[in-house]
Design a protein around this motif. Sequence first.
Motif, PDB file in Angstrom:
ATOM      1  N   PRO A   1      40.999  40.563 -44.922  1.00  0.00           N
ATOM      2  CA  PRO A   1      39.860  41.107 -44.282  1.00  0.00           C
ATOM      3  C   PRO A   1      38.585  41.084 -45.156  1.00  0.00           C
ATOM      4  O   PRO A   1      37.973  42.309 -45.685  1.00  0.00           O
TER       5      PRO A   1
ATOM      6  N   TYR B   1      35.750  43.457 -44.253  1.00  0.00           N
ATOM      7  CA  TYR B   1      36.194  44.760 -44.646  1.00  0.00           C
ATOM      8  C   TYR B   1      35.822  45.097 -46.387  1.00  0.00           C
ATOM      9  O   TYR B   1      35.577  46.177 -46.566  1.00  0.00           O
TER      10      TYR B   1
ATOM     11  N   LYS C   1      32.283  45.625 -46.696  1.00  0.00           N
ATOM     12  CA  LYS C   1      32.154  46.907 -45.898  1.00  0.00           C
ATOM     13  C   LYS C   1      32.538  48.182 -46.953  1.00  0.00           C
ATOM     14  O   LYS C   1      31.800  49.215 -47.022  1.00  0.00           O
ATOM     15  N   VAL C   2      33.960  48.250 -47.121  1.00  0.00           N
ATOM     16  CA  VAL C   2      34.357  49.192 -47.906  1.00  0.00           C
ATOM     17  C   VAL C   2      33.799  49.558 -49.341  1.00  0.00           C
ATOM     18  O   VAL C   2      33.503  50.452 -49.699  1.00  0.00           O
TER      19      VAL C   2
ATOM     20  N   LEU D   1      43.607  46.770 -49.224  1.00  0.00           N
ATOM     21  CA  LEU D   1      43.674  46.356 -47.722  1.00  0.00           C
ATOM     22  C   LEU D   1      44.568  45.338 -47.434  1.00  0.00           C
ATOM     23  O   LEU D   1      44.610  44.531 -48.205  1.00  0.00           O
TER      24      LEU D   1
END
Lengths: 382, 382
Positions: free
Chosen positions: B327, B330, B333-334, B356
């Motif tokens: 991901p 992500y 993003k995280v 993740l």
Amino acid sequence: MSTPPASVPAGKSLFSLQRRERLMEELRAHGAITVRGIAAKLGVSELTIRRDVNILADEGLVSRVHGGATLRSPLDRSAAARPASNSYSIGMVVPSLDYYWPQVISGARAEAEEQNLRILVRGSAYDAADNRRQVQALLDTQNIDGLIVAPDMTGEHGRELLRWLNTLPIPVVLAERRPPAEVPAHRLEWVATDHSFGAGMAVRHLWQEGHRQIGCLTDSASPTSPHVVRGWRQALAAMKIPLEGSVHEDSATQGPGGRAEHFDHVLELCRVTGTTAMLVHSDTQAVAFVQHCVDRGLQVPGDMAVVGYDDEVAYLAEPAISAVRPPKQYVGKVAVQLMAARLAEGRQRPVHRVGLNPDLILRDSSVGAPRVPAAGLLQETL
Amino acid sequence: MSTPPASVPAGKSLFSLQRRERLMEELRAHGAITVRGIAAKLGVSELTIRRDVNILADEGLVSRVHGGATLRSPLDRSAAARPASNSYSIGMVVPSLDYYWPQVISGARAEAEEQNLRILVRGSAYDAADNRRQVQALLDTQNIDGLIVAPDMTGEHGRELLRWLNTLPIPVVLAERRPPAEVPAHRLEWVATDHSFGAGMAVRHLWQEGHRQIGCLTDSASPTSPHVVRGWRQALAAMKIPLEGSVHEDSATQGPGGRAEHFDHVLELCRVTGTTAMLVHSDTQAVAFVQHCVDRGLQVPGDMAVVGYDDEVAYLAEPAISAVRPPKQYVGKVAVQLMAARLAEGRQRPVHRVGLNPDLILRDSSVGAPRVPAAGLLQETL
DNA sequence: CTTCTTTTGTTCGACTGTGATCGTTTCAGA
DNA sequence: TCTGAAACGATCACAGTCGAACAAAAGAAG
């Protein structure tokens, strides 16, 4: 795709739900689909596909575009106005309502308020059967959109419980639990304190204070214990303290003499091995242990330095006990954050697994060099 | 970005939404675009791009300039400016700007926009010294409030770099890196894909398709490889496939014969051991491997099923290759979320470490039973 | 079996997205 | 300030997609 490009899907046509599942699969594989292409591939009319796309778009799973659909894109403002339906209910099942967990719950509550969620908390026993009963009760009687739970994971019952949780139709977040790798719990998210890191931190602290034999007293009835022991062991290895010469006792296996006798046994072991510091899991037990040391005329921290684990009551002891403090509030907070994000973003969000590091709170019971630095010498003679 | 700059995107044209998304990606990667350039790259008319830019500008996502567009700039007060508050700057240092990382950056940029943060990206080599140089450059010349970095962690230089990062006065988040336990990097937060889980998922999928000997082809030059191998091993153990009989080759150790010879060697090993499926790390290599199989007259997936790892170009192969997809968006993003929360909450917030799970994207190269189910028999005779 | 409900298919007019043309506006260099 | 080149947007045209209404088929319930 996975089936051959049969224009006539052999005999059995798909149910609408399967078709949409297929559609999502196709979408994940290619990022976008055309109505025409999919209709041909699945052997249904284009209108049917369009209707499917509409349904999926209403659920927020895809973005509609002229001629097809794409994976949900942030540029798609169609369902931007969603804050109205934001009132989800979350069930929370924890194994205790007096120790450790109140703070977790408090953190969860605070975050839930922030996010405009409702939380329903239930206490449970430390055992898989009762965990399941409580969860089932929440599912049956309340209208739960998500579940935060700290299940018992021991033995076959524990694994079975995890498998069951993994198949629930609602998102599940584990708090202070990490499913073992061999259980295929691929949908379960979790947030847990890194207890093994915390134990290591305590050991390194004691080392820096001058201790060269550092023991560990745990309570294997608690799910936390194994992690503490692991961290203790790893830290010993890193400091090159031999494991064989180190005291490791478990209070769950104490004999019939009760606690006092067991503590005497521990102290005797410490004397023999030259151990001058102990990491004691559950600070409740640490308080009792320090009390016992004082009763036996030992100075804390002079003769025996103590670091507790959990920091629930450690500050009450005399002397006040240093303790590793798991970020309990944050465990609850992050659990709710994970749940809120999952409920908002749905299945496209990858499974998150969060570890949190605890803090080491220094108090009187562990600062100051041991009175008998000979302990170092003693180790050297080993 | 990950796709080659094909001036004519063979046959398949993009939907408008994808085009705009592409445009935003381009924008996040370069900061600005020209109408002409993008129109040529996407194979549409300039007018179409202009319309797209207008739409994005209406949503406040970009600023229009003569001849193109830029990321939303604070100077542009065409629309209601956002409540500009604490505008932190985050530095980001990644080891590649062509493979894997563009999507991570894109995810980070999108989230930064959301959180009203500025991001400065720098590329670096896959080596600790250059990592440090790039980070130092950011610290010196820009006014960085936080750092997101994917450092080289190999060898003593890598450990030293981690120790250095741990002592920086600003918060640091590692992306796709987990510091080994023995390095005391207690302040470093990280977010990383669980590659070992992803590899396990791929193996379980191949097992379910009927394969009983599943090999692994990796490239140990990548920091991802060890995790993939670990996941593959664990999964084999869980399926009770003996490790000794399984093919595990690394392309970094290939002989002087080059890739083709090495692949022949791998295929020979597969023939001998009855291996009918391979997990290939870096899907770039998977594409080459599948091509090689086809050239040698092997059917994919009939004679050799393949699952790639990374899903950058897997869909381009013929047949399209199933792949584990980290991901990436992500991860970025995280990383930004962690950084934003850290900047907002300060030291009291416990150190977060986020794993993740990747997705498994099924395409043609792995679905369908092996043509020679005798492989199962062969295994039984072992 | 009938009847009701749900799902799917067909037709056709309305609509959307794209590109070409062309007059107007903006920019950069003199 | 002027001027040529480039960018821009209004308008039109066309292809292809969309969805409402209705019809047909497939299950489910009685």
